[in-house]
Design an enzyme around this catalytic site. Structure first.
Site, short mmCIF file in Angstrom:
data_model
loop_
_atom_site.label_atom_id
_atom_site.label_comp_id
_atom_site.label_asym_id
_atom_site.label_seq_id
_atom_site.Cartn_x
_atom_site.Cartn_y
_atom_site.Cartn_z
N ASP A 137 64.91 10.19 3.32
CA ASP A 137 66.20 9.60 3.73
C ASP A 137 67.20 10.68 4.15
O ASP A 137 67.33 11.71 3.47
CB ASP A 137 66.75 8.82 2.52
CG ASP A 137 67.93 7.95 2.87
OD1 ASP A 137 67.76 7.01 3.65
OD2 ASP A 137 69.03 8.22 2.34
N GLU B 246 63.74 11.09 8.17
CA GLU B 246 64.74 10.28 8.86
C GLU B 246 65.89 11.22 9.15
O GLU B 246 66.59 11.67 8.25
CB GLU B 246 65.23 9.12 7.97
CG GLU B 246 66.17 8.20 8.74
CD GLU B 246 67.41 7.76 7.97
OE1 GLU B 246 68.02 6.78 8.38
OE2 GLU B 246 67.78 8.40 6.98
#
Ligand code: NOJ
Ligand code: CA
Length: 585
Positions: free
Chosen positions: A225, A302
Site C-alpha cells: 500500500d 501500489e
C-alpha cells in the site's frame, strides 16, 4: 498484415517459461464485500474460502486480498492495529490458513495487502507513543513534531491529507488529560492512520518481521500500500500543490509544475524494497537445488507516481516484481490515449526488464463499467451520488467489455477487481447516510468517495442479499441492477459478461498472450487500436479495438477467437468493440 509491420515491435515477450508473475491474471478480493459466511452482512474469510472454486473456474492465476487484519476499520482495514492477526469480523488466523491451503489446492496463489506507511491510531505502538510523551523512543516510531507559532498552535507544515483537511493532528500534552496542547503527528490519510517514521530502524525491523510472519504462513506475495510514501523529504518542507494520490482517476492532474512533492516517491524508499526483496528471495533461493520460479514470492507496489519512468524504478532487478500501472486505467476512451498508455508502459517496464501490469478497476476508483459511461474528456469523479450526472450504463458496459478485452490481450500481468467479470456498475444511487469512506466527511461532503465500487457481490439473483451471505444483511446497500447481474444469471449464458471473461482468460492462456511480443498494426483509422501479440510458440493474435463510428473490416485470413460484443450483420467490428483473431503465421 505483413512482416514489415511486425518489425515495429513495441515489446519483446518474456517467453513461455517465464516466472508466473510476469503474466499472471490476479483477481482482487475486497474481503468485506465478496462473500459473507456468517450472515452479519460483512464478507469474511470463511465466505471467501467457500467461493474459491468460482475463481478457479473463471481462470485466474492468483488472488490479492485487501486487508483483513485487526483494525477499527476507519479506512476499511487500511488502518491496521495488529499486522499479525485477523480481525474478528473477518475470522481467525486458522481461517486464513484454511483459505491459503484451499486456494493452493485449487492451483490459486494468494497475495495479501501490506500497509507499511501508516498504522491505526489504535496500534499498540501509537498508544504507547501517546502515553510516553515528547522526546520518548516510543514517539520515534511515528512522525511527531512540535507545532509552530508561540503556543505551538499551528501545524508543523502546510501538508494536506489525501482524504481532505490537514495532514497533522494535535495530541494532548499529557496522556489522558483531554487538552490539545501537545505535539502534532503526521497522517497523510485519515487522522486514525498515523504515518510511521521509516527513518527509525525499529520500524524497518518490524516490517521485515511482518513479511516473514505471512511468508511463513505460505502467502505468495504482497501488494504494498502507498509504496511511494514511506520516506518523506528531510525537514518536511511545505508543499503548496494538491496531493495527487489517485491521479486523474479522481480528477487530479499529475503535473506538479516541475516540483517534487516532499511526501511522495522519495528516492529513499528503494532501500526498503531492496531489503524486502532479499527476504522474499530467501524463501526460494535462485541458486538452491530444485529452484522453480513457480514458487517465487512477489511484491507489487501500489505507487501513484508521476510517470511510467518513475514507476519503473520500483521494479528494477533487485526490488519489487511488479508495480501497479495506472496509465491504462486513467486513459480516456480515445484510441490515441490507449495506444500511448500501452506503448509508454511497455517501454518503461522493458527498460528495467520488468513485466508491466494492467488494471481497469479497484476499490479506490469508480468501476470501469460506470467510468466509461461518463462523457469522454472531463476529469473523472471520486464517486458518484444520486444527484450527480449519471453514467450511461449500456454504453459504459459495452466500452468496459471492449476495454477489458484489449487489456487481457496485452503482455504482462493483469489485475481484475471483484465483480468486474459480471459487468457490475458502481452504485450511483446509494443514499449518502450509508457512506463509510472517510473522504465523504473530510471533504466537507463534496466528494462522495469510494463506497460505490465497494458494494457486496451478487451471487444468486433470487436470494436475499443476492446470495452475498445467508441473511439479507449487507454492510452497504446493493443496487437493484445487481439482481440481473448475479453470477447465477450469467453462468453458461451466451454473451454474458462472465462468459466473456472466461473466454478471454482461456484464450489468453492458450495463446500465450501474457508472455507474448507486441506490435502495433499500421493501416487502420486513428480511432482504432490494432495490434498483434505473437507468442513464444509463434501463434499470432490480432487484436482490434474500434473506438470510431465506422465499422472496421476483419483482416482477411484471420479466424475469430473472441469478441467483446456482437459484430455487424456484415461481419465487421462495430464501435466500442474489441475482437481477437488468430492470424496465419
Ligand atoms: C491505498 C488504498 O488502496 C486505499 O484504499 C487506502 O485508503 C489508502 N491506500 C491508504 O491506506
Ligand atoms: Ca460475515
Amino acid at each position: 498484415m505483413t512482416q514489415t509491420q511486425l518489425d515495429d515491435l513495441v515489446h519483446v515477450g518474456s517467453g513461455a517459461d517465464a516466472a508466473w508473475w510476469r503474466s499472471a491474471v490476479i483477481y482482487q478480493i475486497y474481503p468485506r464485500s465478496w462473500a459473507d459466511g456468517n450472515g452479519d452482512g460483512i464478507g469474511d474469510l470463511p465466505g471467501i474460502t467457500s467461493r474459491l472454486p468460482y475463481l478457479r473456474d473463471l481462470g485466474v492465476d492468483a488472488v490479492w486480498l485487501s486487508p483483513f487484519y485487526v483494525s477499527p476499520q476507519a479506512d476499511a482495514g487500511y488502518d491496521v492495529a495488529d499486522y499479525r492477526d485477523v480481525d474478528p469480523i473477518f475470522g481467525t488466523l486458522v481461517d486464513a490458513d484454511t483459505l491459503l491451503a484451499t486456494a493452493h489446492d485449487l492451483g490459486l496463489k494468494i497475495m495479501v495487502d501490506l500497509v507499511p506507511n501508516h498504522s491505526s491510531d489504535e496500534h499498540p505502538w501509537f498508544k504507547a507513543a501517546l502515553a510516553a510523551g515528547p522526546g520518548s523512543p516510543e514517539r520515534e516510531h511515528y512522525v511527531f513534531r512540535d507545532g509552530l507559532g508561540p503556543n505551538g498552535d499551528l501545524p508543523p507544515n502546510n501538508w494536506l491529507c489525501v482524504f481532505g483537511g490537514a495532514a497533522w493532528t494535535r495530541v494532548s500534552s499529557e496522556a489522558g488529560s483531554g487538552d490539545t496542547k501537545g505535539q502534532w503527528y503526521l497522517h497523510l490519510f485519515d487522522p486514525k492512520q498515523p504515518d510511521f517514521n521509516w527513518d527509525n530502524p525499529k520500524v524497518r525491523d518490524e516490517f521485515e518481521d511482518v513479511l516473514k510472519f505471512w511468508l511463513d504462513r505460505g502467502v505468495d506475495g504482497f501488494r504494498v500500500d502507498v509504496a511511494n510514501a514511506l520516506i518523506k523529504a528531510a525537514g518536511l518542507p511545505d508543499w503548496d500543490e494538491p496531493l495527487h494520490i489517485l491521479g486523474d482517476a479522481v480528477g487530479v492532474p499529475h503535473d506538479h509544475h516541475g516540483k517534487k512533492p516532499p511526501m511522495w516517491d522519495q528516492d529513499g524508499v528503494h532501500e526498503v524494497y531492496l531489503a524486502w526483496r532479499r527476504i522474499l528471495n530467501s524463501y526460494n533461493p535462485i541458486d538452491a537445488e530444485g529452484y522453480s520460479s513457480d514458487s517465487d514470492r512477489i511484491l507489487c507496489a501500489e505507487a501513484w507516481v508521476e510517470s511510467p519512468e518513475r514507476l519503473s524504478r520500483y521494479v528494477r532487478q533487485d526490488e519489487m516484481h511488479q508495480a501497479f500501472n495506472f496509465e491504462f486505467l486513467q486513459a480516456q476512451w480515445r484510441a490515441g490515449d490507449l495506444r500511448d498508455a500501452v506503448t509508454k508502459s511497455l517501454a518503461a517496464a522493458d527498460s528495467v526488464g520488468a513485466p508491466t501490469t494492467w488494471v481497469l478497476s479497484n476499490h479506490d476508483v469508480v468501476r470501469h463499467a460506470s467510468r466509461l459511461g461518463l462523457p469522454v474528456g472531463p476529469k473523472r469523479p471520486n464517486g458518484i451520488g444520486i444527484d450527480d450526472p449519471q453514467p450511461d450504463a449500456a454504453l459504459g458496459l459495452r466500452r468496459a467489455r471492449a476495454a477489458t478485452a484489449l487489456m487481457l490481450a496485452l503482455p504482462g500481468s493483469s489485475y481484475l477487481y471483484q465483480g468486474e467479470e459480471l459487468g457490475l456498475p458502481d452504485s450511483t444511487d446509494m443514499p449518502d447516510e450509508f457512506r463509510q469512506d472517510p473522504t465523504w466527511a473530510r471533504s466537507g461532503h463534496t466528494e462522495r468517495g469510494r463506497d460505490g465500487c465497494r458494494v457486496p457481490m451478487p451471487w444468486e439473483g433470487d436470494r436475499p442479499s443476492y446470495g452475498f451471505g445467508p441473511s439479507d444483511r449487507t454492510w452497504l446497500p446493493q443496487p437493484a441492477s445487481y439482481r440481473a447481474l448475479a453470477v447465477d444469471r450469467q453462468v453458461d449464458v451466451e454473451g454474458s459478461t462472465l462468459e466473456l471473461y472466461r473466454a478471454l482468460l482461456a484464450a489468453r492462456r492458450e495463446n500465450g498472450l501474457g508472455t507474448g511480443s507486441l506490435s502495433l498494426l499500421e493501416g487502420y483509422s486513428r480511432d482504432v487500436v490494432a495490434l498483434v501479440n505473437e507468442s513464444a510458440a509463434g501463434t499470432r493474435v490480432v487484436v482490434i479495438t474500434n473506438l470510431g463510428a465506422e465499422p472496421v473490416a476483419v483482416p482477411p485470413g484471420t479466424t475469430m477467437l473472441v469478441s467483446s460484443g456482437p459484430l455487424t450483420l456484415s461481419g465487421t467490428v462495430p464501435t466500442d468493440t474489441t475482437v481477437w483473431l488468430t492470424a496465419q503465421p
